[in-house]
Design a protein around this motif. Sequence first.
Motif, PDB file in Angstrom:
ATOM      1  N   MET A   1       5.899   4.233  16.972  1.00 40.35           N
ATOM      2  CA  MET A   1       5.674   3.004  16.207  1.00 40.35           C
ATOM      3  C   MET A   1       6.438   2.994  14.887  1.00 40.35           C
ATOM      4  N   SER A   2       6.593   1.782  14.387  1.00 39.86           N
ATOM      5  CA  SER A   2       7.034   1.612  13.006  1.00 39.86           C
ATOM      6  C   SER A   2       6.092   0.575  12.426  1.00 39.86           C
ATOM      7  N   VAL A   3       5.141   1.027  11.640  1.00 40.18           N
ATOM      8  CA  VAL A   3       4.170   0.076  11.079  1.00 40.18           C
ATOM      9  C   VAL A   3       4.908  -0.904  10.175  1.00 40.18           C
ATOM     10  N   ALA A   4       5.925  -0.402   9.446  1.00 41.12           N
ATOM     11  CA  ALA A   4       6.680  -1.274   8.543  1.00 41.12           C
ATOM     12  C   ALA A   4       7.289  -2.447   9.305  1.00 41.12           C
ATOM     13  N   ARG A   5       7.755  -2.190  10.529  1.00 36.88           N
ATOM     14  CA  ARG A   5       8.358  -3.274  11.340  1.00 36.88           C
ATOM     15  C   ARG A   5       7.341  -3.919  12.268  1.00 36.88           C
TER      16      ARG A   5
ATOM     17  N   GLY B   1      -4.349  11.801   9.346  1.00 38.83           N
ATOM     18  CA  GLY B   1      -2.930  12.138   9.209  1.00 38.83           C
ATOM     19  C   GLY B   1      -2.623  12.688   7.826  1.00 38.83           C
ATOM     20  N   ASN B   2      -1.369  13.111   7.674  1.00 41.18           N
ATOM     21  CA  ASN B   2      -0.907  13.611   6.370  1.00 41.18           C
ATOM     22  C   ASN B   2      -0.825  12.456   5.377  1.00 41.18           C
ATOM     23  N   PRO B   3      -0.900  12.740   4.051  1.00 35.67           N
ATOM     24  CA  PRO B   3      -0.592  11.704   3.074  1.00 35.67           C
ATOM     25  C   PRO B   3       0.826  11.173   3.330  1.00 35.67           C
ATOM     26  N   ASN B   4       1.019   9.893   3.092  1.00 35.11           N
ATOM     27  CA  ASN B   4       2.333   9.244   3.245  1.00 35.11           C
ATOM     28  C   ASN B   4       2.834   9.128   4.681  1.00 35.11           C
ATOM     29  N   SER B   5       1.944   9.305   5.642  1.00 37.46           N
ATOM     30  CA  SER B   5       2.377   9.157   7.036  1.00 37.46           C
ATOM     31  C   SER B   5       2.332   7.681   7.458  1.00 37.46           C
ATOM     32  N   GLY B   6       1.755   6.823   6.591  1.00 40.91           N
ATOM     33  CA  GLY B   6       1.622   5.399   6.925  1.00 40.91           C
ATOM     34  C   GLY B   6       0.204   5.056   7.375  1.00 40.91           C
ATOM     35  N   LYS B   7      -0.724   5.937   7.076  1.00 41.94           N
ATOM     36  CA  LYS B   7      -2.114   5.780   7.535  1.00 41.94           C
ATOM     37  C   LYS B   7      -2.750   4.501   6.985  1.00 41.94           C
ATOM     38  N   THR B   8      -2.594   4.271   5.668  1.00 38.05           N
ATOM     39  CA  THR B   8      -3.195   3.071   5.067  1.00 38.05           C
ATOM     40  C   THR B   8      -2.561   1.809   5.668  1.00 38.05           C
ATOM     41  N   SER B   9      -1.239   1.846   5.828  1.00 37.54           N
ATOM     42  CA  SER B   9      -0.552   0.678   6.397  1.00 37.54           C
ATOM     43  C   SER B   9      -1.082   0.401   7.807  1.00 37.54           C
ATOM     44  N   LEU B  10      -1.255   1.460   8.612  1.00 35.17           N
ATOM     45  CA  LEU B  10      -1.738   1.271   9.984  1.00 35.17           C
ATOM     46  C   LEU B  10      -3.191   0.782   9.982  1.00 35.17           C
TER      47      LEU B  10
ATOM     48  N   LEU C   1       3.439   8.210  16.641  1.00 27.71           N
ATOM     49  CA  LEU C   1       4.665   8.657  15.976  1.00 27.71           C
ATOM     50  C   LEU C   1       5.156   7.526  15.099  1.00 27.71           C
ATOM     51  N   ASN C   2       4.773   7.532  13.835  1.00 31.37           N
ATOM     52  CA  ASN C   2       5.168   6.436  12.945  1.00 31.37           C
ATOM     53  C   ASN C   2       6.544   6.724  12.319  1.00 31.37           C
ATOM     54  N   MET C   3       7.059   5.712  11.632  1.00 31.74           N
ATOM     55  CA  MET C   3       8.358   5.797  10.920  1.00 31.74           C
ATOM     56  C   MET C   3       9.511   5.960  11.908  1.00 31.74           C
ATOM     57  N   MET C   4       9.373   5.367  13.093  1.00 28.56           N
ATOM     58  CA  MET C   4      10.450   5.492  14.076  1.00 28.56           C
ATOM     59  C   MET C   4      11.729   4.804  13.580  1.00 28.56           C
ATOM     60  N   ASP C   5      11.597   3.811  12.680  1.00 33.83           N
ATOM     61  CA  ASP C   5      12.795   3.187  12.097  1.00 33.83           C
ATOM     62  C   ASP C   5      13.601   4.235  11.310  1.00 33.83           C
ATOM     63  N   VAL C   6      12.888   5.116  10.588  1.00 32.02           N
ATOM     64  CA  VAL C   6      13.565   6.154   9.806  1.00 32.02           C
ATOM     65  C   VAL C   6      14.185   7.195  10.753  1.00 32.02           C
ATOM     66  N   VAL C   7      13.452   7.532  11.807  1.00 29.79           N
ATOM     67  CA  VAL C   7      13.945   8.507  12.791  1.00 29.79           C
ATOM     68  C   VAL C   7      15.275   8.010  13.382  1.00 29.79           C
TER      69      VAL C   7
HETATM   70  C1  BGO Z   1       5.475   2.465  -0.006  1.00 29.72           C
HETATM   71  N1  BGO Z   1       8.516   2.833   8.301  1.00 29.72           N
HETATM   72  C2  BGO Z   1       8.890   2.933   6.991  1.00 29.72           C
HETATM   73  N2  BGO Z   1      10.194   2.966   6.730  1.00 29.72           N
HETATM   74  N3  BGO Z   1       8.006   3.016   5.981  1.00 29.72           N
HETATM   75  C3  BGO Z   1       6.688   2.989   6.303  1.00 29.72           C
HETATM   76  C4  BGO Z   1       6.220   2.891   7.641  1.00 29.72           C
HETATM   77  C5  BGO Z   1       7.197   2.803   8.687  1.00 29.72           C
HETATM   78  O1  BGO Z   1       6.915   2.705   9.886  1.00 29.72           O
HETATM   79  N4  BGO Z   1       4.875   2.921   7.612  1.00 29.72           N
HETATM   80  C6  BGO Z   1       4.507   3.016   6.323  1.00 29.72           C
HETATM   81  N5  BGO Z   1       5.600   3.070   5.536  1.00 29.72           N
HETATM   82  P1  BGO Z   1       0.986   4.533   3.410  1.00 29.72           P
HETATM   83  P2  BGO Z   1      -0.624   6.930   3.655  1.00 29.72           P
HETATM   84  C7  BGO Z   1       6.727   2.237  -0.739  1.00 29.72           C
HETATM   85  O2  BGO Z   1       4.385   2.272  -0.456  1.00 29.72           O
HETATM   86  O3  BGO Z   1       0.474   3.606   4.420  1.00 29.72           O
HETATM   87  C8  BGO Z   1       5.670   3.208   4.080  1.00 29.72           C
HETATM   88  O4  BGO Z   1      -0.471   7.739   2.408  1.00 29.72           O
HETATM   89  C9  BGO Z   1       6.689   1.876  -2.052  1.00 29.72           C
HETATM   90  N6  BGO Z   1       5.470   1.726  -2.655  1.00 29.72           N
HETATM   91  O5  BGO Z   1       5.070   1.095   3.109  1.00 29.72           O
HETATM   92  O6  BGO Z   1       0.589   4.296   1.980  1.00 29.72           O
HETATM   93  C10 BGO Z   1       4.637   2.406   3.345  1.00 29.72           C
HETATM   94  O7  BGO Z   1      -1.812   6.030   3.625  1.00 29.72           O
HETATM   95  C11 BGO Z   1       7.905   1.673  -2.707  1.00 29.72           C
HETATM   96  O8  BGO Z   1       5.621   2.939   1.244  1.00 29.72           O
HETATM   97  O9  BGO Z   1       0.697   6.033   3.795  1.00 29.72           O
HETATM   98  C12 BGO Z   1       4.513   3.219   2.068  1.00 29.72           C
HETATM   99  O10 BGO Z   1      -0.594   7.780   4.873  1.00 29.72           O
HETATM  100  C13 BGO Z   1       9.092   1.839  -2.039  1.00 29.72           C
HETATM  101  O11 BGO Z   1       5.378   4.568   3.772  1.00 29.72           O
HETATM  102  C14 BGO Z   1       4.700   4.654   2.522  1.00 29.72           C
HETATM  103  C15 BGO Z   1       9.094   2.225  -0.733  1.00 29.72           C
HETATM  104  O12 BGO Z   1       2.549   4.560   3.556  1.00 29.72           O
HETATM  105  C16 BGO Z   1       3.373   5.388   2.744  1.00 29.72           C
HETATM  106  C17 BGO Z   1       7.906   2.420  -0.076  1.00 29.72           C
HETATM  107  C18 BGO Z   1       5.386   1.357  -4.039  1.00 29.72           C
END
Ligand code: BGO
Length: 271
Positions: free
Chosen positions: A143-147, A10-19, A114-120
Amino acid sequence: MTKKQMALVGNPNSGKTSLFNELTGSNQSVGNWPGVTVEKKEGKLKKNTDIVLQDLPGIYSLSPYTPEEVVARDYLVEDNPSGMLNIVDASNLERNLYLTTQLLELGIPMILSLNMMDVVEKKGIRLNEEKLSYSLGVPVVKMSVARKEGLTDALVEIDKLFVYGRIPDFPLYDNRLEVALSEISELLPESIPIHQKRWYSIKLFERDQTVCSRNIMPDNVKKEIEDIISMTEEIIGDDSESIIINERYNYISQVVGLCCVKEMDYKLSMS
Ligand code: BGO
């Protein structure tokens, strides 16, 4: 028992590491890709340790311009993973699907997350995942990995992929480009597997330096391909790389137009 390989891309900041962390937990190993200082992370799924998730570097495209792109495309083209989990930031769908169009050309079964659905939802956007799945020809999981939402659905789709996973159809572009791509495809050597012919045809059309320098064809065939490219550039009136970029964006804009509605526009159309 041989482990089943699945790429996380995925793209950077898509939530890949979190997933990746959610799906693999502490079952991870970290190193470097050979010859480059790009981190290599893989991990067994917590719920099914027979499946190894290979976390590829965050990238925007499969061009050969950055070490991250080279690592990701070499792995996907050479290492033959059984499937890809393509994570996209659904709140920036149009931009994120640019990489997806390229991944669809690799001939590897794919699941789209489809991540970040909470933001969508907060942005008031309605995303119809069934239409998106139909348009792209791959399973789509919201999905929303954050949630921590949608993770179980993704695991179900991963299990299904290893049983029923099929190579997706690739996006079709302007007819004039399609004619050129099928002519190039016909000229590819037999050593290129059928499922990778689309990828190689597009890369050759773009004059991708890495693929062109691999000497997979004799000089007369290279010349024939160059003639096809030059003629198409003349007919369409642009250079080959820009032709592909524009066609990808046209395709994406059609797909997004079909699947995405802003809440505001929806209310207006109902009133
Ligand atoms: C920070 N929803 C939301 N709202 N945020 C998410 C989700 C989601 O479903 N999934 C991931 N994030 P990475 P890459 C951050 O780190 O996994 C957030 O690059 C912060 N950090 O928590 O790192 C996740 O591996 C300070 O956010 O992505 C992370 O693909 C303030 O998206 C960011 C706010 O996720 C990138 C967020 C110091």
